[in-house]
Enzyme design. Sequence first.
Site, PDB file in Angstrom:
ATOM      1  N   GLU A  75      29.138 -65.610 -12.374  1.00  0.00           N
ATOM      2  CA  GLU A  75      28.092 -65.692 -13.393  1.00  0.00           C
ATOM      3  C   GLU A  75      26.740 -65.565 -12.687  1.00  0.00           C
ATOM      4  O   GLU A  75      26.502 -66.227 -11.676  1.00  0.00           O
ATOM      5  CB  GLU A  75      28.194 -67.037 -14.100  1.00  0.00           C
ATOM      6  CG  GLU A  75      27.102 -67.318 -15.093  1.00  0.00           C
ATOM      7  CD  GLU A  75      27.177 -68.724 -15.677  1.00  0.00           C
ATOM      8  OE1 GLU A  75      26.782 -68.884 -16.840  1.00  0.00           O
ATOM      9  OE2 GLU A  75      27.628 -69.669 -14.974  1.00  0.00           O
ATOM     10  N   HIS A 133      22.384 -65.326 -13.314  1.00  0.00           N
ATOM     11  CA  HIS A 133      21.180 -65.440 -14.151  1.00  0.00           C
ATOM     12  C   HIS A 133      19.970 -65.184 -13.272  1.00  0.00           C
ATOM     13  O   HIS A 133      19.899 -65.703 -12.143  1.00  0.00           O
ATOM     14  CB  HIS A 133      21.073 -66.819 -14.797  1.00  0.00           C
ATOM     15  CG  HIS A 133      22.198 -67.109 -15.720  1.00  0.00           C
ATOM     16  ND1 HIS A 133      22.281 -66.538 -16.975  1.00  0.00           N
ATOM     17  CD2 HIS A 133      23.304 -67.862 -15.565  1.00  0.00           C
ATOM     18  CE1 HIS A 133      23.392 -66.941 -17.547  1.00  0.00           C
ATOM     19  NE2 HIS A 133      24.041 -67.732 -16.714  1.00  0.00           N
ATOM     20  N   ARG A 139       9.900 -57.571 -20.473  1.00  0.00           N
ATOM     21  CA  ARG A 139      10.148 -58.826 -21.209  1.00  0.00           C
ATOM     22  C   ARG A 139       9.861 -60.033 -20.319  1.00  0.00           C
ATOM     23  O   ARG A 139      10.542 -60.252 -19.325  1.00  0.00           O
ATOM     24  CB  ARG A 139      11.603 -58.874 -21.675  1.00  0.00           C
ATOM     25  CG  ARG A 139      11.948 -60.166 -22.381  1.00  0.00           C
ATOM     26  CD  ARG A 139      13.426 -60.229 -22.761  1.00  0.00           C
ATOM     27  NE  ARG A 139      13.729 -61.535 -23.315  1.00  0.00           N
ATOM     28  CZ  ARG A 139      14.774 -62.260 -22.952  1.00  0.00           C
ATOM     29  NH1 ARG A 139      15.622 -61.801 -22.067  1.00  0.00           N
ATOM     30  NH2 ARG A 139      14.969 -63.441 -23.493  1.00  0.00           N
ATOM     31  N   ASN A 147      26.098 -61.264 -16.278  1.00  0.00           N
ATOM     32  CA  ASN A 147      24.877 -61.902 -16.758  1.00  0.00           C
ATOM     33  C   ASN A 147      24.959 -61.770 -18.273  1.00  0.00           C
ATOM     34  O   ASN A 147      24.597 -60.744 -18.834  1.00  0.00           O
ATOM     35  CB  ASN A 147      23.621 -61.225 -16.208  1.00  0.00           C
ATOM     36  CG  ASN A 147      22.355 -61.925 -16.651  1.00  0.00           C
ATOM     37  OD1 ASN A 147      22.353 -62.689 -17.605  1.00  0.00           O
ATOM     38  ND2 ASN A 147      21.259 -61.634 -15.967  1.00  0.00           N
ATOM     39  N   ALA A 161      21.726 -64.524 -23.364  1.00  0.00           N
ATOM     40  CA  ALA A 161      21.800 -65.613 -24.347  1.00  0.00           C
ATOM     41  C   ALA A 161      23.237 -65.937 -24.756  1.00  0.00           C
ATOM     42  O   ALA A 161      23.515 -67.070 -25.164  1.00  0.00           O
ATOM     43  CB  ALA A 161      20.971 -65.264 -25.577  1.00  0.00           C
ATOM     44  N   PRO A 181      22.599 -59.272 -23.856  1.00  0.00           N
ATOM     45  CA  PRO A 181      21.468 -58.919 -24.708  1.00  0.00           C
ATOM     46  C   PRO A 181      20.113 -59.112 -24.025  1.00  0.00           C
ATOM     47  O   PRO A 181      19.913 -60.045 -23.258  1.00  0.00           O
ATOM     48  CB  PRO A 181      21.611 -59.860 -25.908  1.00  0.00           C
ATOM     49  CG  PRO A 181      22.454 -60.986 -25.437  1.00  0.00           C
ATOM     50  CD  PRO A 181      23.360 -60.408 -24.395  1.00  0.00           C
ATOM     51  N   ASN A 182      19.238 -58.180 -24.337  1.00  0.00           N
ATOM     52  CA  ASN A 182      17.840 -58.153 -23.912  1.00  0.00           C
ATOM     53  C   ASN A 182      17.627 -57.812 -22.440  1.00  0.00           C
ATOM     54  O   ASN A 182      16.491 -57.656 -22.016  1.00  0.00           O
ATOM     55  CB  ASN A 182      17.125 -59.466 -24.257  1.00  0.00           C
ATOM     56  CG  ASN A 182      17.082 -59.699 -25.746  1.00  0.00           C
ATOM     57  OD1 ASN A 182      16.722 -58.814 -26.503  1.00  0.00           O
ATOM     58  ND2 ASN A 182      17.486 -60.880 -26.167  1.00  0.00           N
ATOM     59  N   ARG A 204      14.848 -74.651 -17.307  1.00  0.00           N
ATOM     60  CA  ARG A 204      14.351 -74.122 -18.580  1.00  0.00           C
ATOM     61  C   ARG A 204      14.734 -75.046 -19.728  1.00  0.00           C
ATOM     62  O   ARG A 204      15.108 -76.185 -19.519  1.00  0.00           O
ATOM     63  CB  ARG A 204      14.877 -72.703 -18.760  1.00  0.00           C
ATOM     64  CG  ARG A 204      14.374 -71.801 -17.602  1.00  0.00           C
ATOM     65  CD  ARG A 204      14.633 -70.360 -17.790  1.00  0.00           C
ATOM     66  NE  ARG A 204      13.999 -69.881 -19.010  1.00  0.00           N
ATOM     67  CZ  ARG A 204      14.354 -68.764 -19.617  1.00  0.00           C
ATOM     68  NH1 ARG A 204      15.325 -68.026 -19.123  1.00  0.00           N
ATOM     69  NH2 ARG A 204      13.748 -68.373 -20.712  1.00  0.00           N
ATOM     70  N   TYR A 219      11.407 -63.451 -15.831  1.00  0.00           N
ATOM     71  CA  TYR A 219      12.487 -62.560 -15.402  1.00  0.00           C
ATOM     72  C   TYR A 219      12.090 -61.566 -14.312  1.00  0.00           C
ATOM     73  O   TYR A 219      12.946 -60.838 -13.813  1.00  0.00           O
ATOM     74  CB  TYR A 219      13.046 -61.800 -16.613  1.00  0.00           C
ATOM     75  CG  TYR A 219      13.583 -62.724 -17.669  1.00  0.00           C
ATOM     76  CD1 TYR A 219      14.741 -63.458 -17.452  1.00  0.00           C
ATOM     77  CD2 TYR A 219      12.932 -62.894 -18.882  1.00  0.00           C
ATOM     78  CE1 TYR A 219      15.238 -64.333 -18.406  1.00  0.00           C
ATOM     79  CE2 TYR A 219      13.420 -63.761 -19.856  1.00  0.00           C
ATOM     80  CZ  TYR A 219      14.565 -64.477 -19.612  1.00  0.00           C
ATOM     81  OH  TYR A 219      15.052 -65.332 -20.552  1.00  0.00           O
TER      82      TYR A 219
END
Length: 149
Positions: free
Chosen positions: A98, A100, A18, A74, A77, A10-11, A107, A23
């Site tokens: 994985e 990111h 964004r 990725n 969330a 998502p996103n 964070r 990012y």
Amino acid sequence: MPTLLILNGPNLNMLGTREPGIYGAETLKDIEARSTARAKALGLTIDFRQSNMEGELVTWIQQAAGKASGIILNAGAYTHTSVAIHDALRACGLPVIEVHLSNIYKREAFRHQSFVAPVATGSICGFGGHGYELAIEALATIIAATNKG
């Protein structure tokens, strides 16, 4: 040629606009183009997808068994919330990297927990879009080692 399934949660379709301070300015299309070029140079093909829907990601992971040689994920969330994605990755039997864009450990505390990491071969975070290329290189090495055995 072996195929890598690259899934984005998502996103991630909002990359470039964004929170570029977190990012970066690269779009998902930019990352896809870089990933395609890196995979081709390593003798691999990619199937690059994005969804904001958890169930669609789970279905794609389930379908990857027998079709892909590895998965780069990725999960956005969903990394921090999805037992369903965890279970699908565990069941698929493929090597998983994985990825990111940001360093999730620098964070918010809730981002430090990953439901993907326990079922992933490895995790890459904090290198922006270059992390996808690093993941492709890692899977190329894993696939080559598997094919030697």
